[in-house]
Design an enzyme around this catalytic site. Structure first.
Site, PDB file in Angstrom:
ATOM      1  N   ASP A  51       0.840  -1.203   0.000  1.00  0.00           N
ATOM      2  CA  ASP A  51       0.000   0.000   0.000  1.00  0.00           C
ATOM      3  C   ASP A  51       0.875   1.253   0.000  1.00  0.00           C
ATOM      4  O   ASP A  51       0.371   2.376  -0.046  1.00  0.00           O
ATOM      5  CB  ASP A  51      -1.027  -0.011   1.137  1.00  0.00           C
ATOM      6  CG  ASP A  51      -0.401  -0.076   2.512  1.00  0.00           C
ATOM      7  OD1 ASP A  51       0.842  -0.181   2.602  1.00  0.00           O
ATOM      8  OD2 ASP A  51      -1.149  -0.026   3.505  1.00  0.00           O
ATOM      9  N   SER A  52       2.212   1.042   0.010  1.00  0.00           N
ATOM     10  CA  SER A  52       3.142   2.144  -0.261  1.00  0.00           C
ATOM     11  C   SER A  52       2.886   2.701  -1.664  1.00  0.00           C
ATOM     12  O   SER A  52       3.371   3.788  -2.003  1.00  0.00           O
ATOM     13  CB  SER A  52       4.598   1.686  -0.137  1.00  0.00           C
ATOM     14  OG  SER A  52       4.815   0.500  -0.886  1.00  0.00           O
ATOM     15  N   ASP A  90      -1.131  -6.034  -0.426  1.00  0.00           N
ATOM     16  CA  ASP A  90      -1.457  -5.402   0.858  1.00  0.00           C
ATOM     17  C   ASP A  90      -2.952  -5.140   0.941  1.00  0.00           C
ATOM     18  O   ASP A  90      -3.541  -4.607  -0.012  1.00  0.00           O
ATOM     19  CB  ASP A  90      -0.738  -4.045   0.953  1.00  0.00           C
ATOM     20  CG  ASP A  90       0.372  -4.043   1.979  1.00  0.00           C
ATOM     21  OD1 ASP A  90       0.375  -4.911   2.873  1.00  0.00           O
ATOM     22  OD2 ASP A  90       1.238  -3.153   1.880  1.00  0.00           O
ATOM     23  N   LYS A 120      -1.423  -9.265   2.778  1.00  0.00           N
ATOM     24  CA  LYS A 120      -0.658  -8.830   3.963  1.00  0.00           C
ATOM     25  C   LYS A 120      -1.522  -7.870   4.769  1.00  0.00           C
ATOM     26  O   LYS A 120      -2.193  -7.005   4.185  1.00  0.00           O
ATOM     27  CB  LYS A 120       0.656  -8.160   3.555  1.00  0.00           C
ATOM     28  CG  LYS A 120       1.443  -7.617   4.765  1.00  0.00           C
ATOM     29  CD  LYS A 120       2.882  -7.253   4.433  1.00  0.00           C
ATOM     30  CE  LYS A 120       3.068  -5.908   3.776  1.00  0.00           C
ATOM     31  NZ  LYS A 120       2.574  -4.763   4.563  1.00  0.00           N
ATOM     32  N   GLU A 189       9.032  -4.310  10.570  1.00  0.00           N
ATOM     33  CA  GLU A 189       9.467  -3.016  10.026  1.00  0.00           C
ATOM     34  C   GLU A 189       9.998  -2.108  11.126  1.00  0.00           C
ATOM     35  O   GLU A 189       9.341  -1.861  12.148  1.00  0.00           O
ATOM     36  CB  GLU A 189       8.299  -2.335   9.292  1.00  0.00           C
ATOM     37  CG  GLU A 189       8.696  -0.999   8.687  1.00  0.00           C
ATOM     38  CD  GLU A 189       7.732  -0.468   7.641  1.00  0.00           C
ATOM     39  OE1 GLU A 189       6.765  -1.171   7.270  1.00  0.00           O
ATOM     40  OE2 GLU A 189       7.966   0.675   7.182  1.00  0.00           O
TER      41      GLU A 189
HETATM   42  O1  KIV Z   1       3.581  -1.097   1.673  1.00  0.00           O
HETATM   43  C1  KIV Z   1       4.753  -1.510   1.673  1.00  0.00           C
HETATM   44  O2  KIV Z   1       5.544  -1.261   0.752  1.00  0.00           O
HETATM   45  C2  KIV Z   1       5.201  -2.310   2.815  1.00  0.00           C
HETATM   46  C3  KIV Z   1       6.653  -2.625   2.920  1.00  0.00           C
HETATM   47  C4  KIV Z   1       7.414  -1.442   3.339  1.00  0.00           C
HETATM   48  C5  KIV Z   1       6.911  -3.781   3.795  1.00  0.00           C
HETATM   49  O3  KIV Z   1       4.405  -2.658   3.631  1.00  0.00           O
END
Ligand code: KIV
Length: 271
Positions: A51-52, A90, A120, A189
C-alpha cells in the site's frame, strides 16, 4: 512459451521451507507490469504490491487513502508479470478493521479479482480473529509488525518502534500469535536488530525485515527507494542499489535537447 515451469513458481510452502534450509528470502515491492517483469526475471522470491503505492504511485503523504479497487487494479498488472515470484497484495487501511465478515469479503475479492497469491495485514493480537478467519478460508496471510504505516496517526510519525521493553515484549507476543495462527511469513518493520533476531528465533515462519537488521530470515525494500528513484527519502536502513533518478533526469534532458535542436527524430528514425 514461458521459460518458467509451474514448478519453478514460489509458493507459501517454499517460503516456509527457506527458513529450515537457512536460505535468505528476498522481497521487493512492485506496482506495475513493466517493473514487476524485471523484478521477477531477476529472480526475487516475493513481490509485494504494497500500500506504499499510495505514496509511490499516487503521491499521497500516507498509505491510508488507497482503496481496495486501486490495490486490485495495480496487483493485476503485477500478477500478469510474475512468472516465478509469489505475489502478495497489501490489504489497504479500512478493508479489514471493521469486522471479520467485511475483512474476509475484501480478502476474497482481492484474491479472486487480482490473482494475488496472498494478502498482507498490519497488526497483531487486535486483528488475530480476522487473520484466523482468512486462513480458515484458504487465504495465505503475511503478517506485519513494528512500524505499521497504517497506524501513523496513532504513532505520530515513522520513528523506530519497540525501543522500550513493554512494546518489544508485546511485539514478540504478537509475532508468536501470528505464527500460531498460521501466517506464512511476518514483515518486521523498523525495530531494533536484536529484537528482530529474537522474534526470528521464536517463530516457525520466516521473518522479513525492513529496517530490522540482518537477523531476519529475509529482507524487503520498496523498489523505487532501492533503485534511487525517490531521492528525497534516505532513512538509515535504506541502501540505494542504483541511482536511477539521475539517469531518468539525464535521459529526459537529452530528449528535450534533441527535440529542441531537431536532431530527433533523425532520418533513420523516420518512415
Ligand atoms: O507497503 C509496503 O511497501 C510495505 C513494505 C514497506 C513492507 O508494507
Amino acid at each position: 512459451m514461458s521459460v518458467h515451469t509451474q514448478s519453478s513458481r514460489m509458493t507459501t510452502a517454499k517460503v516456509r521451507q527457506a527458513k529450515q534450509t537457512g536460505e535468505k528470502l528476498t522481497m521487493l515491492t512492485s506496482y506495475d507490469f513493466t517493473l514487476a517483469s524485471l523484478v521477477d526475471a531477476a529472480g526475487v522470491d516475493m513481490i509485494l504490491v504494497g500500500d506504499s503505492a499510495s505514496n509511490v504511485v499516487c503521491g499521497n503523504q500516507y498509505t491510508l487513502p488507497i482503496t481496495v479497487d486501486e490495490m486490485i487494479f495495480l496487483t493485476k498488472g503485477v500478477v500478469r508479470a510474475a512468472q516465478h515470484a509469489l505475489v502478495i497484495c497489501d490489504m489497504p487501511f479500512g478493508s479489514y478493521q471493521i469486522n471479520e465478515d467485511d475483512a474476509v469479503r475484501n480478502a476474497v475479492r482481492i484474491m479472486k479479482e487480482s490473482g494475488a497469491d496472498a494478502v498482507k495485514l498490519e497488526g497483531g493480537a487486535d486483528i488475530l480473529p480476522i487473520i484466523r478467519h482468512m486462513i480458515a478460508a484458504g487465504i495465505p496471510v503475511c503478517g506485519h509488525l513494528g512500524l505499521t504505516p497504517q497506524s501513523v496517526n496513532q504513532f505520530g510519525g515513522y520513528g523506530l518502534r519497540a525501543k522500550e521493553e513493554a512494546e518489544a515484549e508485546k511485539l514478540l507476543a504478537d509475532a508468536k500469535l501470528l505464527d500460531e495462527a498460521g501466517c506464512f511469513c511476518i514483515v518486521l518493520e523498523k525495530i531494533p536488530a536484536a529484537l528482530a533476531a529474537k522474534v526470528t528465533a521464536a517463530v516457525t515462519c520466516p521473518t522479513i525485515g525492513i529496517g530490522a537488521g540482518n537477523g531476519t530470515d529475509g529482507q524487503v525494500l520498496v523498489l523505487h527507494d532501492m533503485l534511487g528513484l525517490n531521492t528525497g527519502f534516505k532513512p538509515k536502513f535504506l541502501r540505494h542499489f542504483a541511482q536511477l533518478a539521475d539517469e531518468v533526469t539525464a535521459a529526459v534532458e537529452d530528449y528535450i535537447a534533441a527535440v529542441k535542436d531537431s536532431s530527433f527524430p533523425s532520418a533513420e528514425e523516420s518512415y
